[in-house]
Design an enzyme around this catalytic site. Sequence first.
Site, PDB file in Angstrom:
ATOM      1  N   TYR A 137      18.437 -20.770   3.945  1.00 56.17           N
ATOM      2  CA  TYR A 137      19.425 -19.694   4.058  1.00 56.17           C
ATOM      3  C   TYR A 137      20.442 -19.992   5.174  1.00 56.17           C
ATOM      4  O   TYR A 137      21.608 -20.194   4.937  1.00 56.17           O
ATOM      5  CB  TYR A 137      18.727 -18.366   4.359  1.00 56.17           C
ATOM      6  N   GLU A 253      10.151 -10.215   2.186  1.00 57.75           N
ATOM      7  CA  GLU A 253       9.849 -10.826   3.477  1.00 57.75           C
ATOM      8  C   GLU A 253       9.273  -9.802   4.447  1.00 57.75           C
ATOM      9  O   GLU A 253       8.474 -10.145   5.316  1.00 57.75           O
ATOM     10  CB  GLU A 253      11.112 -11.451   4.073  1.00 57.75           C
TER      11      GLU A 253
END
Length: 406
Positions: A137, A253
């Site tokens: 990311y 997450e």
Amino acid sequence: MDQSESPDGLITDDDFAQTVRTWLAENLTGDFARLEGKGGPGSEHEFFEERLAWDRHLAAAGWTCLGWPAEYGGRGATLAQQVTFHQEYAKSGAPARVSHVGEELLGPTLIAFGTEEQKRRFLPGIKTVTELWAQGYSEPGAGSDLANVATTARLEGGRWVINGQKVWTSLAHVAQWAFVLCRTEPGSKRHHGLSFLLVPLDQPGVTVRPIQQLTGTSEFNEVFFDDAVTDVDLVVGEPGDGWRVAMGLLTFERGVSTLGQQIGFARELQGIVDLARANGAASDPHIREKIARAWVGLRVMRAHAMRTLDAVDAGTSGPEASVAKLLWANWHRDLGQLAMDVQGAASLLAPTGPSSDIADPEHLELDEWQRLFLFTRADTIYGGSNEIQRNIISERVLGLPREARP
């Protein structure tokens, strides 16, 4: 099964908890016994191969991917059972898992957004811990603000060709695959034109370079893509729809595993209390006040986590996850400072010995409290910085004007 609420406000499932507790007690023995408490944040380098073997042992006994549907190899565990497992796992002192990124992040994302072919290809390897994953990311110019992603991917000859750089990529040096957020529409800006690609790391176009951190360890990395490739069908969701998939992953997450994380926090706090009693720091009223504040903060964190999980279970989750990140990151950073305060001047001294040469930080040995202090400096940055979380809360909860963006 008998579900109830424990005195500290956590959901329990008594029969399931006893099953988990018994299995852990019977299996955290022999070679696995020495892994107790190993491999946590800042110490991911500890006993890696042994912890990988432990994860595979868990998988063989059916203790991985609990919340996945049975049709994809999971146990279809209820939310209460998942919370219970993470609580009991943390209480047992079992080692930190090496397969978190695949099991807790990518797996649920594939189940939610992937094709049936992608699920058949990748979910079994995640469940059995035979393929490890990294998260691509962040970039040098796009840390917590993922909409600034500059890594590109173009279709050429039936494959995606990827160029760019990712950074802070945890465990990329031991992973076989990474999910990578790329800009696939030339000229697109912000969250438009992004795609979520599954990319093999063992190929000539990928370079993984470890980053040494304050603790002297290097569990995260820079990853460079120079005409790296992946198959055309290894895009999750539609091309250009990567932002939606990436945001869906961030919801996973901050899921049930955070309850286990908080039990680890409680163990750290108790260790600091024991240290304060042993060295006399507990007689200092300022230290006692800080310990009391830490105790209260941990209870607030747990209560908010349960509220967040209730919202996720009901399908109504929103910015609660951003509040949770602010709560635990700041609390844990302050706990590291409290550990130094309790130790006093002794906290400034590196342990002596042949492997503690401060001129060679890679081999500098730190005690657990020094490592906690140094590593928790990063807690308010990784996983979404404080600034980004506050922007989300101010804009989406409080309705304040959006921050000016380029």
